[in-house]
Write a protein that holds these residues in place. Structure first.
Motif, short mmCIF file in Angstrom:
data_model
loop_
_atom_site.label_atom_id
_atom_site.label_comp_id
_atom_site.label_asym_id
_atom_site.label_seq_id
_atom_site.Cartn_x
_atom_site.Cartn_y
_atom_site.Cartn_z
N HIS A 1 87.85 -15.98 47.57
CA HIS A 1 87.57 -15.07 48.69
C HIS A 1 87.46 -15.77 50.03
N GLY A 2 87.66 -17.07 50.08
CA GLY A 2 87.47 -17.80 51.33
C GLY A 2 86.00 -18.09 51.55
N ILE A 3 85.72 -19.17 52.25
CA ILE A 3 84.34 -19.63 52.38
C ILE A 3 83.47 -18.63 53.11
N HIS A 4 83.98 -18.06 54.22
CA HIS A 4 83.17 -17.16 55.03
C HIS A 4 82.79 -15.90 54.25
N GLU A 5 83.77 -15.25 53.61
CA GLU A 5 83.49 -14.01 52.89
C GLU A 5 82.65 -14.29 51.65
N TYR A 6 82.92 -15.38 50.97
CA TYR A 6 82.12 -15.77 49.80
C TYR A 6 80.66 -15.97 50.20
N THR A 7 80.41 -16.67 51.30
CA THR A 7 79.05 -16.90 51.75
C THR A 7 78.34 -15.59 52.06
N ARG A 8 79.07 -14.68 52.70
CA ARG A 8 78.47 -13.37 53.02
C ARG A 8 78.09 -12.62 51.75
N ILE A 9 79.00 -12.57 50.78
CA ILE A 9 78.78 -11.77 49.58
C ILE A 9 77.75 -12.40 48.66
N MET A 10 77.85 -13.70 48.44
CA MET A 10 77.05 -14.34 47.40
C MET A 10 75.78 -15.01 47.91
N ARG A 11 75.65 -15.16 49.23
CA ARG A 11 74.43 -15.76 49.77
C ARG A 11 73.69 -14.82 50.72
N THR A 12 74.39 -14.33 51.75
CA THR A 12 73.70 -13.49 52.73
C THR A 12 73.26 -12.17 52.13
N VAL A 13 74.15 -11.49 51.42
CA VAL A 13 73.81 -10.17 50.86
C VAL A 13 72.63 -10.24 49.90
N PRO A 14 72.63 -11.13 48.89
CA PRO A 14 71.47 -11.16 47.99
C PRO A 14 70.19 -11.62 48.69
N LEU A 15 70.30 -12.50 49.69
CA LEU A 15 69.12 -12.89 50.44
C LEU A 15 68.49 -11.69 51.13
N ALA B 1 66.98 -9.17 48.65
CA ALA B 1 65.73 -9.64 48.05
C ALA B 1 64.58 -9.59 49.05
N LEU B 2 64.84 -9.95 50.31
CA LEU B 2 63.79 -9.87 51.32
C LEU B 2 63.32 -8.43 51.50
N ASP B 3 64.25 -7.48 51.47
CA ASP B 3 63.89 -6.07 51.59
C ASP B 3 63.19 -5.57 50.33
N GLU B 4 63.72 -5.94 49.17
CA GLU B 4 63.14 -5.45 47.91
C GLU B 4 61.68 -5.86 47.76
N HIS B 5 61.38 -7.10 48.10
CA HIS B 5 60.00 -7.59 47.94
C HIS B 5 59.16 -7.38 49.19
N GLN B 6 59.76 -6.84 50.25
CA GLN B 6 59.07 -6.55 51.51
C GLN B 6 58.38 -7.79 52.09
N PHE B 7 59.11 -8.90 52.07
CA PHE B 7 58.59 -10.12 52.69
C PHE B 7 58.63 -9.97 54.20
N LEU C 1 58.63 -18.44 40.82
CA LEU C 1 60.02 -18.59 41.22
C LEU C 1 60.74 -17.26 41.11
N LEU C 2 61.34 -16.82 42.22
CA LEU C 2 62.20 -15.65 42.25
C LEU C 2 63.63 -16.13 42.43
N VAL C 3 64.55 -15.56 41.67
CA VAL C 3 65.97 -15.92 41.79
C VAL C 3 66.74 -14.68 42.23
N ALA C 4 67.36 -14.78 43.40
CA ALA C 4 68.13 -13.66 43.96
C ALA C 4 69.61 -13.89 43.67
N LYS C 5 70.28 -12.87 43.14
CA LYS C 5 71.71 -12.95 42.82
C LYS C 5 72.39 -11.65 43.22
N ASN C 6 73.69 -11.73 43.47
CA ASN C 6 74.49 -10.54 43.71
C ASN C 6 75.24 -10.23 42.42
N ASP C 7 74.66 -9.36 41.60
CA ASP C 7 75.25 -9.07 40.29
C ASP C 7 76.63 -8.43 40.43
#
Length: 307
Positions: free
Chosen positions: A110-124, A127-133, A92-98
């Motif tokens: 921050h509103g739903i759209h900006e929150y989703t970008r910062i806390m979901r899209t950015v860490p996703l 993490a995909l880049d960091e682990h080179q998936f 299990l890998l857990v990706a977070k935006n520290d």
């Protein structure tokens, strides 16, 4: 001589969908160097986890699972995630935006759209880049909403994980092209052809563990603009004169608790839930406020890399 018509049962449909999904999972493990399964802890990813176990049994699942933790999931979902990892033994890998966590970014500030970008899209994406998936497996289904209906089973992503629905490869007669060039990756949707009802019938048949949030229980609720919000902890500021009321509610879809609406349609167990699903006529994502943030919200998020 007349040819007798064969009756197709719900179990026949599930057998076909299961076989198709297992084939897709095995093809993904074979075709890509470093795949990952995105685990949201909801019903669809619970089915994917079960299918992955079946696809590679008796060997362990040959790729890790990754959860993007926004810090606003229901507490029960995090407990279920950790319990499944321990019982099944997957990586299990857990990706977070520290940085976002330190700044206190939330759907309430921050509103739903900006929150989703910062806390979901950015860490996703990080993490995909960091682990080179090179392939990310998700539980998207074509019946969820319009932009997901544009996806292929093997859905190409260009450099930067960007999705262009006009630049997808044909999938004729189950023939797929899994080749990648530098910068490209793939998103894979093994249950793309399933419906929400298929998912629940399969969960019932296979006795797949899911969080009890899907079932009717007494929960503390506030009603805002016609949406029932379950107050999962004390971080949600209450409006003047507002107090949570205990009501019997459940969820059809799960996300971050301040922006996910509950329903009061009763379903105390899997049999009642499947019966309700056989009668319902509105989308499960009607309770996902992120989808309605603006007219093109989900497609815009997906073009930017959101799952």
């Amino acid at each position: 001589m007349a040819v007798a018509e064969l009756e197709v049962t719900p179990d026949d449909v599930l057998d076909h969908l299961e076989a198709e999904a297992i084939t897709i999972l095995r093809e993904t493990a074979s075709a890509f160097r470093n795949p990952v399964l995105l685990y949201s802890i909801g019903k669809d990813s619970s089915v994917l986890l079960h299918l992955a176990q079946k696809a590679f049994y008796p060997a362990p699942i040959p790729f890790p699972l990754m959860h993007v933790d926004s810090q606003w999931e229901f507490a029960e979902m995090i407990a279920h995630r950790d319990r499944m990892a321990q019982e099944i033994g997957f990586t299990l890998l857990v990706a977070k935006n520290d940085e976002g966590i330190a700044e206190g970014v939330s759907p309430l500030t921050h509103g739903i759209h900006e929150y989703t970008r910062i806390m979901r899209t950015v860490p996703l994406l990080e993490a995909l880049d960091e682990h080179q998936f090179d392939a990310a497996i998700g539980g998207g289904r074509r019946d969820e909403e319009r932009s997901r209906a544009k996806e292929r089973v093997f859905s190409l992503r260009e450099s930067g994980q960007r999705w262009n629905p006009r630049n997808q490869r044909p999938e004729l007669w189950r023939t797929v092209n899994t080749k990648l060039v530098d910068g490209q990756t793939m998103r894979v949707f093994p249950i793309s052809n399933w419906t929400e009802l298929d998912v629940w019938r399969y969960i019932r048949r296979e006795q797949i563990p899911v969080v009890s949030l899907y079932f009717t229980r007494k929960r503390p609720v506030v009603e805002r603009d016609g949406t029932l919000i379950v107050v999962d902890d004390d971080r949600m500021p209450l409006e003047p004169g507002e107090a949570p009321q205990v009501r019997e509610v459940r969820f059809r879809t799960l996300g971050c608790w301040p922006v996910t609406g509950a329903t009061d349609t009763p379903a105390h167990d899997l049999d009642e839930l499947v019966l309700d699903m056989e009668q319902v006529r509105y989308s499960e994502r009607a309770g996902r406020l992120v989808d309605g943030d603006r007219g093109d919200s989900m497609e815009a998020k997906k073009r930017a890399g959101y799952f």
